[in-house]
Scaffold this motif. Structure first.
Motif, short mmCIF file in Angstrom:
data_model
loop_
_atom_site.label_atom_id
_atom_site.label_comp_id
_atom_site.label_asym_id
_atom_site.label_seq_id
_atom_site.Cartn_x
_atom_site.Cartn_y
_atom_site.Cartn_z
N GLN A 1 28.15 50.92 43.88
CA GLN A 1 29.46 50.28 43.78
C GLN A 1 29.47 49.28 42.63
O GLN A 1 28.48 48.59 42.39
N PRO A 2 30.61 49.19 41.93
CA PRO A 2 30.68 48.20 40.84
C PRO A 2 30.74 46.78 41.37
O PRO A 2 31.46 46.50 42.35
N VAL A 3 30.00 45.91 40.75
CA VAL A 3 30.03 44.49 41.10
C VAL A 3 30.16 43.68 39.81
O VAL A 3 29.77 44.13 38.74
N ALA A 4 30.75 42.50 39.92
CA ALA A 4 30.91 41.63 38.76
C ALA A 4 30.65 40.20 39.17
O ALA A 4 31.01 39.77 40.27
N LEU A 5 30.02 39.48 38.28
CA LEU A 5 29.70 38.07 38.51
C LEU A 5 30.29 37.26 37.35
O LEU A 5 29.82 37.35 36.22
N GLY A 6 31.34 36.51 37.64
CA GLY A 6 31.92 35.64 36.63
C GLY A 6 31.24 34.28 36.65
O GLY A 6 30.82 33.80 37.70
N PHE A 7 31.13 33.65 35.49
CA PHE A 7 30.45 32.35 35.44
C PHE A 7 31.13 31.47 34.41
O PHE A 7 31.78 31.94 33.46
N ALA A 8 30.97 30.17 34.60
CA ALA A 8 31.46 29.16 33.65
C ALA A 8 30.45 28.03 33.61
O ALA A 8 29.95 27.59 34.66
N VAL A 9 30.13 27.58 32.42
CA VAL A 9 29.13 26.50 32.22
C VAL A 9 29.78 25.43 31.37
O VAL A 9 30.49 25.72 30.41
#
Length: 222
Positions: free
Chosen positions: A200-208
């Protein structure tokens, strides 16, 4: 008196022509490029080694292998291609239209001393890299990235990285970042890591954001 003045002018003109001719040869010929690389290697104490250089110092140029060795650090670049605009240096700008290589390998010995961020990331001139492409990056045989690409624009203080992309296994990283080089250097970045988990497609968004020595990280998964 007039004869002496005339001879002095002729001598100055000859010196100018010789100097100009030397600069043209150094920057606009393949032998000039190879000579420049030998001089840089000598000034570096033989830390820098190049193999298979072709093209012109003024660009475009190609170097099949470029190695830098200094103590516990070794950097190796294969099939380097560079196209840049030397004339921009007169405007206090480093303009690189395209830089690409087949492989960038970084080998460094582990240190017991924890790394510390630099006190400043200010540059003495503006820098622009319009097209960066690295087919493969290896770091200590622990991290491998492929299909690395992006752009860089800097006015000497504000460094902007756009359209950065890299692949690691089944994961794709896309990000953009801004670094304020004034002390203490601070980073603002956002991006996404896309992969697959159990098919299954997964995505991890991030902000620093924040100074390099104490950054805040926010992560959102879906």
């Amino acid at each position: 008196m007039r004869r002496a003045v005339r001879l002095s002018l002729i001598s100055l003109l000859a010196l100018f022509l010789l100097t100009a001719g030397g600069v043209v040869w150094l920057t606009m010929s393949e032998s000039g490029l190879q000579t420049a690389l030998r001089l840089v290697s000598a000034f570096s104490g033989e830390r820098l080694e190049s193999v298979g250089a072709s093209g012109r110092l003024a660009g475009p140029l190609a170097i099949e292998k470029l190695r830098w060795a200094d103590g516990d650090l070794r950097i190796e670049i294969e099939q380097l291609r560079l196209d840049w605009s030397p004339a921009a240096l007169w405007e206090n700008r480093l303009q690189i239209d395209r830089v690409a290589c087949a492989k960038l390998a970084i080998i460094s010995q582990p240190s017991a001393t924890p790394p510390t961020p630099p006190p400043s990331l200010l540059l003495p001139l503006a820098v622009a890299i319009d097209d960066l492409a690295i087919a493969r990056i290896d770091y200590n045989a622990l991290i491998t990235l492929s299909e690395v690409s992006g752009r860089l624009a800097s006015d000497g203080r504000q460094h902007r990285l756009d359209a950065w992309r890299a692949v690691s296994g089944d994961s794709v990283l896309q990000a953009a970042a801004t670094v304020d080089g004034a002390a203490p250097p601070a980073l603002t970045a956002q991006g996404e890591i896309a992969s697959r988990l159990a098919g299954q497609p997964v995505a991890l968004g991030f902000a620093v954001s924040g100074p390099l020595e104490k950054m805040a990280l926010r992560v959102d998964g879906k």
